[in-house]
Design a protein around this motif. Structure first.
Motif, PDB file in Angstrom:
ATOM      1  N   THR A   1       0.861  -1.178   0.000  1.00 23.15           N
ATOM      2  CA  THR A   1       0.000   0.000   0.000  1.00 23.15           C
ATOM      3  C   THR A   1       0.897   1.228   0.000  1.00 23.15           C
TER       4      THR A   1
ATOM      5  N   ALA B   1      -5.620  -4.760  -6.868  1.00 24.86           N
ATOM      6  CA  ALA B   1      -6.985  -4.467  -6.458  1.00 24.86           C
ATOM      7  C   ALA B   1      -7.643  -3.404  -7.319  1.00 24.86           C
TER       8      ALA B   1
ATOM      9  N   ARG C   1      -6.017  -7.981 -12.458  1.00 21.27           N
ATOM     10  CA  ARG C   1      -6.857  -7.115 -11.636  1.00 21.27           C
ATOM     11  C   ARG C   1      -8.306  -7.564 -11.591  1.00 21.27           C
TER      12      ARG C   1
ATOM     13  N   THR D   1     -11.138  -5.761  -3.805  1.00 21.90           N
ATOM     14  CA  THR D   1     -10.086  -6.131  -2.849  1.00 21.90           C
ATOM     15  C   THR D   1     -10.476  -7.382  -2.074  1.00 21.90           C
TER      16      THR D   1
ATOM     17  N   HIS E   1     -10.312 -10.551  -4.212  1.00 17.68           N
ATOM     18  CA  HIS E   1      -8.933 -11.020  -4.379  1.00 17.68           C
ATOM     19  C   HIS E   1      -8.438 -11.722  -3.113  1.00 17.68           C
TER      20      HIS E   1
ATOM     21  N   ILE F   1      -2.584  -2.741  -3.343  1.00 17.99           N
ATOM     22  CA  ILE F   1      -3.876  -2.140  -3.014  1.00 17.99           C
ATOM     23  C   ILE F   1      -3.670  -0.632  -3.000  1.00 17.99           C
TER      24      ILE F   1
ATOM     25  N   TYR G   1      -6.589   0.045   5.176  1.00 22.80           N
ATOM     26  CA  TYR G   1      -5.627  -0.959   4.704  1.00 22.80           C
ATOM     27  C   TYR G   1      -5.428  -2.052   5.755  1.00 22.80           C
TER      28      TYR G   1
ATOM     29  N   GLN H   1      -8.009  -4.674   5.706  1.00 26.93           N
ATOM     30  CA  GLN H   1      -7.882  -5.681   4.637  1.00 26.93           C
ATOM     31  C   GLN H   1      -6.919  -6.788   5.058  1.00 26.93           C
TER      32      GLN H   1
END
Length: 478
Positions: free
Chosen positions: A48, A152, A178, A292, A295, A315, A359, A362
């Motif tokens: 990220t 993502a 993607r 996201t 995935h 991401i 983030y 995730q």
């Protein structure tokens, strides 16, 4: 010569063939490994962007007695997984600033390569392979895919530096996927009907192998006549063809080539296929949260079915309207964290916390998914190393110093988790007294050492990774 038509023909031929079949593993709450079989170690790299605020990123407390549960904590969503975390403070992308490169662009390139970055071509490219490619070559032989590269949401166009963290040995970008629907198709594509004639299946495999053999030979002949960047691009494509060739070679009517004993009466199912978003949907930023999660779900499914043991995923986040951040996170947040006037300062910093906390959510979601897959006496998470990184440290300084770094998972017991590790001694600002780009920095600890440690955890020998100027593993991990 190699033609795009030939590539499309190959992909169409593979789409409905047994080349897309998963291994005969069990997906769900239990994965493929029989009792008494040592589980494999797996690797995930998440990238990220845009740095952080160290005072809100780092845990509070001691090495083992730390907490992530405090006001404005960016890592608070990970508190429930605290015992499976190793938060590392004080690592630098030393190879960048000592070569004269600072700021954003070099970070995604050196994150997994540890390489200095060349800009001679007008692009930012490394001089060596990324960690995922090294690990894929080392441990990926027993799985259908040596590695997977996921994205993502594509930012600034496919070849932009922010989209790529995976590189071949010659410094070329490894193509990423993607679209979760395409990833699902690669992993779990349509199986032949149960009543399919075995001779017909064998014939289809033979035709696919014949076509692939032609493409590999055609690409090899063309490669010998090219030079420079064009040859590098073709070599990357050729390696992809060879990867397909290896997967096709593992298929047939005989037993699975996997070294792991498989349940005879269980087939690994991919579950429900992700929806197809199409180009418009994939380009809609509002779909990024759903993409996201899809995935991340596919990473868990791929690990449960032992289809791969190595995954990278970027991401991005140009803005995040779903959490009320409508500004450009690069120009309007990360670049303005040193604003002094109130209430603007507090507002900008609070939005940076929201971005990094999203983030962290995730990563927490992926950890929860992996923890739910039983493996032996533990879970898949227990046998996974997740590396979460960034391109900057303190975004205010716009430098590759004290880069936010989190190791997550059980690491198969290779590392001591549940800790907050300070690689650089706590104290004054490391930029104080620094001579500027191309000069050393006081107390610097190269992140190359972490890459060495992870590689060694997977059995890769060597005392350097990437640039050979930085040697040794990172102390204190084991």
């Amino acid at each position: 010569m190699l033609r795009e038509l030939s590539r499309r023909s190959l992909l169409q031929a593979l789409a409905g063939s047994t080349a897309a079949l998963p291994l005969a593993n069990l997906l769900g709450t239990t994965n493929a490994y029989a009792q008494g079989t040592a589980p494999p170690l797996r690797f995930v790299a998440l990238f990220t962007s845009h740095g952080c605020l160290p005072e809100f990123w780092n845990p509070q407390g001691s090495e083992t007695g730390f907490t992530l549960d405090f006001p404005n904590s960016m890592l608070s969503p990970l508190q429930a997984h605290r015992d499976k975390l190793l938060v590392v403070d004080g690592l630098d992308y030393q190879v960048l600033y000592e070569q004269g490169l600072t700021g954003h662009e070099g970070g995604p390139v050196t994150f997994l390569t540890g390489s200095k970055v060349s800009t001679a071509s007008g692009d930012h490219l490394p001089e060596s392979a990324s960690l995922d490619q090294i690990l894929g070559n080392h441990i990926g032989g027993g799985t259908r895919f040596r590695s997977l590269q996921l994205n993502a949401w594509e930012q600034f166009g496919g070849q932009h530096v922010y989209n790529s963290i995976s590189f071949t040995a010659n410094g070329s970008r490894v193509p990423f996927e993607r679209d979760p629907a395409n990833v699902y198709g690669r992993l779990f594509g349509a199986a032949p009907a149960p009543t399919a004639d075995p001779s017909a299946v064998a014939g289809e495999l033979a035709r696919n192998r014949s076509l692939l053999d032609f493409l590999v030979k055609d690409a090899t002949r063309l490669s010998k006549r090219l030079a420079g960047a064009e040859r590098q691009k073709l070599e990357t494509h050729l390696e992809s063809l060879r990867d397909i060739e290896r997967r096709l070679g593992s298929l047939g009517t005989g037993p699975s080539p996997s070294p792991t004993p498989q349940p005879a009466d269980a087939a690994c199912s991919g579950g429900n296929a992700p929806p197809s978003y199409g180009l418009g949907g994939l380009g809609d930023l509002n779909n990024m949260p759903a993409l996201t999660r899809l995935h991340l779900d596919l990473i868990a499914r791929a690990f449960a079915c032992d289809l791969t043991r190595v995954v990278t995923m970027t991401i991005p986040g140009p803005s995040m309207p779903w959490i009320g951040v409508h500004e450009d996170t690069h120009n309007d947040i990360a670049h303005l964290l040193d604003v002094r006037e109130e209430p603007r300062r507090t507002n900008i910093r609070e939005k940076m916390v929201r971005v990094q906390r999203w983030y962290a959510e995730q990563l927490a979601y992926l950890m929860t998914q992996l923890a739910s897959i039983q493996e032996g006496s533990g879970s898949v998470l227990d046998n996974t190393i997740i590396l979460w990184g960034n391109e900057l440290g303190d975004a205010t300084g716009h430098m590759n110093v004290r880069v936010p770094t989190v190791l997550a998972g059980g690491a198969g017991g290779r590392f001591r988790m549940g800790r907050f590790l300070r690689a650089r001694a706590a104290g004054s600002n490391p930029l104080d007294g620094w001579g500027g780009p191309r000069t050393p920095m006081r107390g610097a600890v190269a992140h190359n050492k972490l890459l060495v440690s992870i590689a060694q955890a997977f059995g890769v020998t060597g005392n350097t990774f990437g640039n050979p100027d930085y040697t040794g593993a990172l102390p204190g991990l084991t």
